[in-house]
Design a protein around this motif. Structure first.
Motif, PDB file in Angstrom:
ATOM      1  N   ARG A  52      29.438 -39.467  -7.682  1.00 44.07           N
ATOM      2  CA  ARG A  52      28.056 -39.009  -7.728  1.00 44.07           C
ATOM      3  C   ARG A  52      27.960 -37.730  -8.552  1.00 44.07           C
ATOM      4  NH1 ARG A  52      23.783 -37.459  -2.994  1.00 44.07           N
ATOM      5  NH2 ARG A  52      21.971 -38.183  -4.140  1.00 44.07           N
ATOM      6  N   VAL A  53      26.843 -37.534  -9.194  1.00 44.13           N
ATOM      7  CA  VAL A  53      26.605 -36.320  -9.966  1.00 44.13           C
ATOM      8  C   VAL A  53      26.726 -35.127  -9.008  1.00 44.13           C
ATOM      9  CG1 VAL A  53      24.907 -35.061 -11.350  1.00 44.13           C
ATOM     10  CG2 VAL A  53      25.073 -37.559 -11.552  1.00 44.13           C
ATOM     11  N   PRO A  54      27.669 -34.212  -9.261  1.00 45.01           N
ATOM     12  CA  PRO A  54      27.899 -33.099  -8.330  1.00 45.01           C
ATOM     13  C   PRO A  54      26.654 -32.271  -8.028  1.00 45.01           C
ATOM     14  CG  PRO A  54      29.681 -33.221  -9.913  1.00 45.01           C
ATOM     15  CD  PRO A  54      28.625 -34.205 -10.360  1.00 45.01           C
ATOM     16  N   ALA A  55      25.801 -32.060  -9.003  1.00 53.06           N
ATOM     17  CA  ALA A  55      24.590 -31.269  -8.769  1.00 53.06           C
ATOM     18  C   ALA A  55      23.686 -31.928  -7.728  1.00 53.06           C
ATOM     19  CB  ALA A  55      23.832 -31.074 -10.081  1.00 53.06           C
ATOM     20  N   LEU A  56      23.640 -33.253  -7.707  1.00 52.81           N
ATOM     21  CA  LEU A  56      22.806 -33.945  -6.718  1.00 52.81           C
ATOM     22  C   LEU A  56      23.377 -33.781  -5.318  1.00 52.81           C
ATOM     23  CD1 LEU A  56      21.842 -37.229  -8.577  1.00 52.81           C
ATOM     24  CD2 LEU A  56      20.495 -35.168  -8.256  1.00 52.81           C
ATOM     25  N   GLU A  57      24.688 -33.795  -5.221  1.00 52.74           N
ATOM     26  CA  GLU A  57      25.330 -33.587  -3.920  1.00 52.74           C
ATOM     27  C   GLU A  57      24.993 -32.200  -3.389  1.00 52.74           C
ATOM     28  OE1 GLU A  57      26.949 -34.909  -0.697  1.00 52.74           O
ATOM     29  OE2 GLU A  57      26.910 -36.166  -2.489  1.00 52.74           O
ATOM     30  N   ALA A  58      24.934 -31.214  -4.272  1.00 52.99           N
ATOM     31  CA  ALA A  58      24.667 -29.837  -3.868  1.00 52.99           C
ATOM     32  C   ALA A  58      23.262 -29.651  -3.303  1.00 52.99           C
ATOM     33  CB  ALA A  58      24.891 -28.897  -5.048  1.00 52.99           C
ATOM     34  N   ILE A  59      22.294 -30.439  -3.791  1.00 52.41           N
ATOM     35  CA  ILE A  59      20.905 -30.250  -3.337  1.00 52.41           C
ATOM     36  C   ILE A  59      20.424 -31.333  -2.379  1.00 52.41           C
ATOM     37  CG2 ILE A  59      20.291 -28.971  -5.427  1.00 52.41           C
ATOM     38  CD1 ILE A  59      18.828 -31.543  -6.383  1.00 52.41           C
ATOM     39  N   HIS A  60      21.257 -32.320  -2.110  1.00 42.79           N
ATOM     40  CA  HIS A  60      20.815 -33.468  -1.310  1.00 42.79           C
ATOM     41  C   HIS A  60      20.328 -33.088   0.087  1.00 42.79           C
ATOM     42  CE1 HIS A  60      20.405 -37.526   0.122  1.00 42.79           C
ATOM     43  NE2 HIS A  60      21.178 -37.228   1.154  1.00 42.79           N
ATOM     44  N   GLU A  61      20.994 -32.183   0.749  1.00 43.46           N
ATOM     45  CA  GLU A  61      20.621 -31.858   2.121  1.00 43.46           C
ATOM     46  C   GLU A  61      19.233 -31.212   2.201  1.00 43.46           C
ATOM     47  OE1 GLU A  61      22.534 -29.305   5.674  1.00 43.46           O
ATOM     48  OE2 GLU A  61      23.908 -30.646   4.611  1.00 43.46           O
ATOM     49  N   LYS A  62      18.912 -30.334   1.275  1.00 48.15           N
ATOM     50  CA  LYS A  62      17.610 -29.652   1.294  1.00 48.15           C
ATOM     51  C   LYS A  62      16.493 -30.481   0.667  1.00 48.15           C
ATOM     52  CE  LYS A  62      18.665 -24.752   1.344  1.00 48.15           C
ATOM     53  NZ  LYS A  62      18.543 -23.500   0.593  1.00 48.15           N
ATOM     54  N   TYR A  63      16.836 -31.306  -0.325  1.00 47.92           N
ATOM     55  CA  TYR A  63      15.816 -32.029  -1.088  1.00 47.92           C
ATOM     56  C   TYR A  63      16.158 -33.514  -1.210  1.00 47.92           C
ATOM     57  CZ  TYR A  63      15.041 -27.176  -2.440  1.00 47.92           C
ATOM     58  OH  TYR A  63      14.843 -25.822  -2.419  1.00 47.92           O
ATOM     59  N   PRO A  64      16.252 -34.246  -0.101  1.00 45.92           N
ATOM     60  CA  PRO A  64      16.666 -35.656  -0.172  1.00 45.92           C
ATOM     61  C   PRO A  64      15.718 -36.529  -0.994  1.00 45.92           C
ATOM     62  CG  PRO A  64      15.870 -35.119   2.025  1.00 45.92           C
ATOM     63  CD  PRO A  64      15.972 -33.828   1.272  1.00 45.92           C
ATOM     64  N   GLU A  65      14.422 -36.220  -0.940  1.00 47.48           N
ATOM     65  CA  GLU A  65      13.464 -37.021  -1.704  1.00 47.48           C
ATOM     66  C   GLU A  65      13.651 -36.826  -3.207  1.00 47.48           C
ATOM     67  OE1 GLU A  65      12.001 -33.052  -1.092  1.00 47.48           O
ATOM     68  OE2 GLU A  65      12.577 -34.477   0.441  1.00 47.48           O
ATOM     69  N   LEU A  66      14.005 -35.625  -3.612  1.00 43.59           N
ATOM     70  CA  LEU A  66      14.253 -35.353  -5.026  1.00 43.59           C
ATOM     71  C   LEU A  66      15.511 -36.075  -5.498  1.00 43.59           C
ATOM     72  CD1 LEU A  66      13.703 -33.886  -7.693  1.00 43.59           C
ATOM     73  CD2 LEU A  66      14.983 -31.936  -6.779  1.00 43.59           C
ATOM     74  N   THR A  67      16.573 -36.007  -4.714  1.00 46.43           N
ATOM     75  CA  THR A  67      17.811 -36.668  -5.127  1.00 46.43           C
ATOM     76  C   THR A  67      17.640 -38.174  -5.165  1.00 46.43           C
ATOM     77  OG1 THR A  67      18.721 -36.581  -2.887  1.00 46.43           O
ATOM     78  CG2 THR A  67      19.328 -34.806  -4.376  1.00 46.43           C
ATOM     79  N   LEU A  68      16.834 -38.733  -4.275  1.00 47.53           N
ATOM     80  CA  LEU A  68      16.552 -40.173  -4.308  1.00 47.53           C
ATOM     81  C   LEU A  68      15.833 -40.543  -5.603  1.00 47.53           C
ATOM     82  CD1 LEU A  68      16.551 -42.960  -2.953  1.00 47.53           C
ATOM     83  CD2 LEU A  68      14.419 -42.300  -1.832  1.00 47.53           C
ATOM     84  N   THR A  69      14.872 -39.736  -5.990  1.00 50.79           N
ATOM     85  CA  THR A  69      14.134 -39.981  -7.236  1.00 50.79           C
ATOM     86  C   THR A  69      15.058 -39.884  -8.446  1.00 50.79           C
ATOM     87  OG1 THR A  69      12.097 -39.133  -6.257  1.00 50.79           O
ATOM     88  CG2 THR A  69      12.196 -39.199  -8.659  1.00 50.79           C
ATOM     89  N   VAL A  70      15.913 -38.884  -8.474  1.00 52.77           N
ATOM     90  CA  VAL A  70      16.834 -38.710  -9.597  1.00 52.77           C
ATOM     91  C   VAL A  70      17.847 -39.857  -9.623  1.00 52.77           C
ATOM     92  CG1 VAL A  70      18.595 -37.233 -10.628  1.00 52.77           C
ATOM     93  CG2 VAL A  70      16.498 -36.225  -9.718  1.00 52.77           C
ATOM     94  N   ASP A  71      18.406 -40.222  -8.456  1.00 50.02           N
ATOM     95  CA  ASP A  71      19.333 -41.359  -8.397  1.00 50.02           C
ATOM     96  C   ASP A  71      18.680 -42.620  -8.962  1.00 50.02           C
ATOM     97  OD1 ASP A  71      21.705 -40.275  -7.353  1.00 50.02           O
ATOM     98  OD2 ASP A  71      21.066 -40.575  -5.276  1.00 50.02           O
ATOM     99  N   LYS A  76      18.058 -46.578 -13.429  1.00 47.89           N
ATOM    100  CA  LYS A  76      17.191 -47.252 -14.412  1.00 47.89           C
ATOM    101  C   LYS A  76      17.691 -47.016 -15.834  1.00 47.89           C
ATOM    102  CE  LYS A  76      12.360 -47.862 -15.585  1.00 47.89           C
ATOM    103  NZ  LYS A  76      11.847 -47.365 -16.802  1.00 47.89           N
ATOM    104  N   GLU A  77      18.029 -45.785 -16.148  1.00 45.56           N
ATOM    105  CA  GLU A  77      18.542 -45.459 -17.484  1.00 45.56           C
ATOM    106  C   GLU A  77      19.884 -46.144 -17.740  1.00 45.56           C
ATOM    107  OE1 GLU A  77      18.795 -43.866 -21.289  1.00 45.56           O
ATOM    108  OE2 GLU A  77      17.068 -43.971 -19.942  1.00 45.56           O
ATOM    109  N   PHE A  78      20.753 -46.160 -16.736  1.00 44.98           N
ATOM    110  CA  PHE A  78      22.045 -46.819 -16.864  1.00 44.98           C
ATOM    111  C   PHE A  78      21.862 -48.298 -17.190  1.00 44.98           C
ATOM    112  CE2 PHE A  78      25.686 -49.174 -15.362  1.00 44.98           C
ATOM    113  CZ  PHE A  78      26.758 -48.430 -15.808  1.00 44.98           C
ATOM    114  N   ASP A 100      22.522 -51.216  -7.671  1.00 46.49           N
ATOM    115  CA  ASP A 100      22.294 -50.279  -6.578  1.00 46.49           C
ATOM    116  C   ASP A 100      23.519 -49.396  -6.424  1.00 46.49           C
ATOM    117  OD1 ASP A 100      20.911 -48.988  -4.588  1.00 46.49           O
ATOM    118  OD2 ASP A 100      21.137 -50.560  -3.096  1.00 46.49           O
ATOM    119  N   PHE A 101      23.307 -48.217  -5.856  1.00 45.55           N
ATOM    120  CA  PHE A 101      24.368 -47.231  -5.666  1.00 45.55           C
ATOM    121  C   PHE A 101      24.163 -46.565  -4.320  1.00 45.55           C
ATOM    122  CE2 PHE A 101      25.499 -42.658  -6.066  1.00 45.55           C
ATOM    123  CZ  PHE A 101      26.878 -42.804  -6.183  1.00 45.55           C
TER     124      PHE A 101
END
Length: 116
Positions: A52-71, A76-78, A100-101
């Motif tokens: 997983r992108v390390p930056a997403l792991e760092a913010i996942h606990e505080k901003y789960p909705e944001l990390t879901l959107t970015v994931d 989609k881009e992949f 899916d991931f």
């Protein structure tokens, strides 16, 4: 006739794995940890373990909705890039890619439908 139809299955699986990993490296700067490719007539199944992108792991606990959107956006881009590369490298027409991931286990699965 496409390379998809002309290659033996082992060589085709290897080529698909290399393309998949190349796209992953281009997007995430790291390769896939593990991959397994299965071919079922006009479908290609890809099972993998990703980092997983390390930056997403760092913010996942505080901003789960944001990390879901970015994931979701990264998936989609992949898929768009993978489709383009498969069509270019294997001279095939990809109908669609479903992917899916799971960020907890870092497991991913993709189903690639080939237009026949």
């Amino acid at each position: 006739m496409s390379a998809y139809n002309e290659m033996d299955e082992k060589a085709l699986r290897k080529e698909i794995a290399q393309i998949y990993n190349k796209v992953n490296q281009e997007m995430y700067k790291v390769g896939v940890r593990k991959q397994k490719i299965e071919i079922l007539q006009d479908k290609i199944l890809v099972f993998g373990e990703h980092q997983r992108v390390p930056a997403l792991e760092a913010i996942h606990e505080k901003y789960p909705e944001l990390t879901l959107t970015v994931d979701t956006t990264l998936i989609k881009e992949f898929k768009e890039r993978l489709k383009m590369e498969l069509e270019k490298e294997l001279s095939i027409k990809v109908k669609t890619i479903l992917k899916d991931f799971d960020p907890v286990t870092e497991e991913a699965a993709a189903i690639i439908y080939i237009a026949v």
